[in-house]
Enzyme design. Structure first.
Site, PDB file in Angstrom:
ATOM      1  N   PHE A 148       0.859  -1.181   0.000  1.00  0.00           N
ATOM      2  CA  PHE A 148       0.000   0.000   0.000  1.00  0.00           C
ATOM      3  C   PHE A 148       0.890   1.223   0.000  1.00  0.00           C
ATOM      4  O   PHE A 148       1.556   1.527   0.991  1.00  0.00           O
ATOM      5  CB  PHE A 148      -0.947   0.053   1.199  1.00  0.00           C
ATOM      6  N   ASP A 233       9.550   2.969   1.701  1.00  0.00           N
ATOM      7  CA  ASP A 233       8.355   3.754   2.019  1.00  0.00           C
ATOM      8  C   ASP A 233       8.129   3.677   3.530  1.00  0.00           C
ATOM      9  O   ASP A 233       7.600   2.688   4.040  1.00  0.00           O
ATOM     10  CB  ASP A 233       7.154   3.200   1.250  1.00  0.00           C
ATOM     11  N   LYS A 262       2.735  11.539   6.707  1.00  0.00           N
ATOM     12  CA  LYS A 262       1.876  11.355   7.873  1.00  0.00           C
ATOM     13  C   LYS A 262       2.386  12.097   9.107  1.00  0.00           C
ATOM     14  O   LYS A 262       2.110  13.270   9.295  1.00  0.00           O
ATOM     15  CB  LYS A 262       1.654   9.868   8.127  1.00  0.00           C
TER      16      LYS A 262
END
Length: 407
Positions: A148, A233, A262
């Site tokens: 993801f 990531d 984030k």
């Protein structure tokens, strides 16, 4: 907590009001949050909930951390946006400190996690053509199944989640998908056209899947030997979540490029970044990539305050210490409604006995008991509380999970 904005409408009415006007790209739990502080949120009726999701790690420092709110307020009174058409007085300091924190040379500031991933893809391809000498338009990137990395058209092109892909083609070429945690499959997929291997050190959306010891080090060795980049990531796993600043540090691995997002915005503004070596990020030249809001003064001010919190090491230590409490509590629930779990730092994927309900159903039951979590797939829920959570709050959440699973 400060008083919420006044509304005469309750949760049910507000949820019904969303139905005709909001696109249905999410299926939220039926709770309407009005205010929050630390690890707690409160709905419009005044009910309190312990937040065990923390905005998918965007709220690593809790809701409205005083140092971050103060930095935002201070900057709001001075300057919010210039665009990168001009310099601003906050960006250089932010970039310098973020590079030092992550042990890298250069920073490419962006806004969202998906933007960081897209930027990382562009940088890897540019490096492949300019430095490695891959023929034009032939560069490939190897990724892992069940990944993801976001939901843009290019990113869903290499997703294996049909919900994310179906109906959004045609897809962007240039990606090869191999099983996660499989070095032999990865080596077989890498060839002279490979620009980069792009993986999550821990696959969050897939259920907090943690690779075998040695996998990340193996990816690093393979990419060096094959002459391609290792792009990690760390948008969910980074910035303290797993007990280190970056999850790759658990294997003392240094990727060529790290993608951040984030938590970098402190739960206040969207902030992301691509950080890496000068050899790689130096391939970009003016006009080849950009972002109107990337590196804006407000984002840089908040991002600098986030880096300052992480520079102390306090939050990394808390994640490691409280992570031991989390693992111990979950281990005690195995065979009592939990069939398995994976945890690193303050991050866990918990597999619930399907006979007790789906992940969504378990999340709704916990919500009714004052605990907010979210399912991933099937009967798996994820736990990712703010790093400011206390041992007592964590124990209370685990006790509530036990109650829900065994009552």
């Amino acid at each position: 907590m400060t008083a919420p904005a006044r509304t005469d409408r309750g949760s049910e009415e507000l949820i019904r009001a969303e139905e005709p006007v909001l696109a249905h790209n999410y299926h939220p739990l039926p709770v309407v949050v009005a205010r929050a502080e630390g690890a707690w949120v409160e709905d419009v009726e005044g009910r309190r909930y312990l937040d065990m999701l923390a905005g998918y790690s965007a709220l690593n420092f809790g809701h409205r951390h005083p140092a971050l709110i103060e930095a935002a307020h201070r900057q709001l009174d001075r300057l919010t946006l210039t665009s990168r058409a001009f310099h601003n007085d906050r960006l250089a300091g932010f970039a310098e400190r973020l590079a030092a924190l992550t042990g890298t040379d250069m920073v490419l500031p962006m806004n969202t996690g998906a933007e960081a991933v897209e930027s990382g893809i562009k940088v890897a391809r540019k490096w492949a053509y300019d430095v490695k000498g891959v023929p034009a338009d032939r560069a490939t990137i190897v990724v892992a199944a069940d990944n993801f990395h976001g939901r843009t058209t290019t990113i869903v092109s290499f997703s294996t989640d049909e919900t994310a892909r179906c109906g959004f083609g045609p897809f962007t070429p240039g990606f090869r998908i191999v099983p996660y945690n499989d070095l032999a499959a990865l080596e077989a997929a890498v060839d002279e056209t490979t620009a980069a291997v792009l993986i999550e050190p821990i696959q969050g959306e897939a259920g907090v899947l943690i690779p075998d010891d040695g996998y990340l080090a193996g990816v690093r060795e393979l990419t060096r030997r094959k002459g391609c980049l290792f792009v990690a990531d760390e948008i969910q796993s980074g910035l303290g979540r797993t007990g280190h600043t970056l999850a790759v540090e658990h294997e003392s691995v240094v990727p060529d490029v790290v993608l951040l997002g984030k938590a970098l915005g402190g739960g206040i503004v969207p902030v992301s970044a691509v950080v890496g070596s000068r050899e790689v990020l130096g391939v970009l030249h003016p006009g080849e990539h950009g972002s109107t809001f990337g590196g804006n003064p407000l984002a840089a001010a908040v991002g600098t305050a986030v880096v300052e919190l992480l520079e102390t090491g306090e939050f990394q230590r808390r994640a490691a210490e409280l992570g031991a409490v989390l693992r111990e509590g979950l281990a005690g629930l195995v065979g009592r409604g939990v069939v398995g779990f994976r945890a690193r730092g303050l991050w866990a994927g918990v597999d619930v006995d399907p006979a007790l309900g789906s992940g969504r159903e378990i999340s709704e039951r916990l919500m009714r008991e004052g605990i907010l979590v979210k399912d991933t797939h099937g009967s798996t829920i994820r736990l990712a509380p703010p790093l400011t959570v206390t041992a007592e709050e964590l124990a209370g959440a685990l006790g509530t999970l036990e109650k829900v699973l065994t009552s």
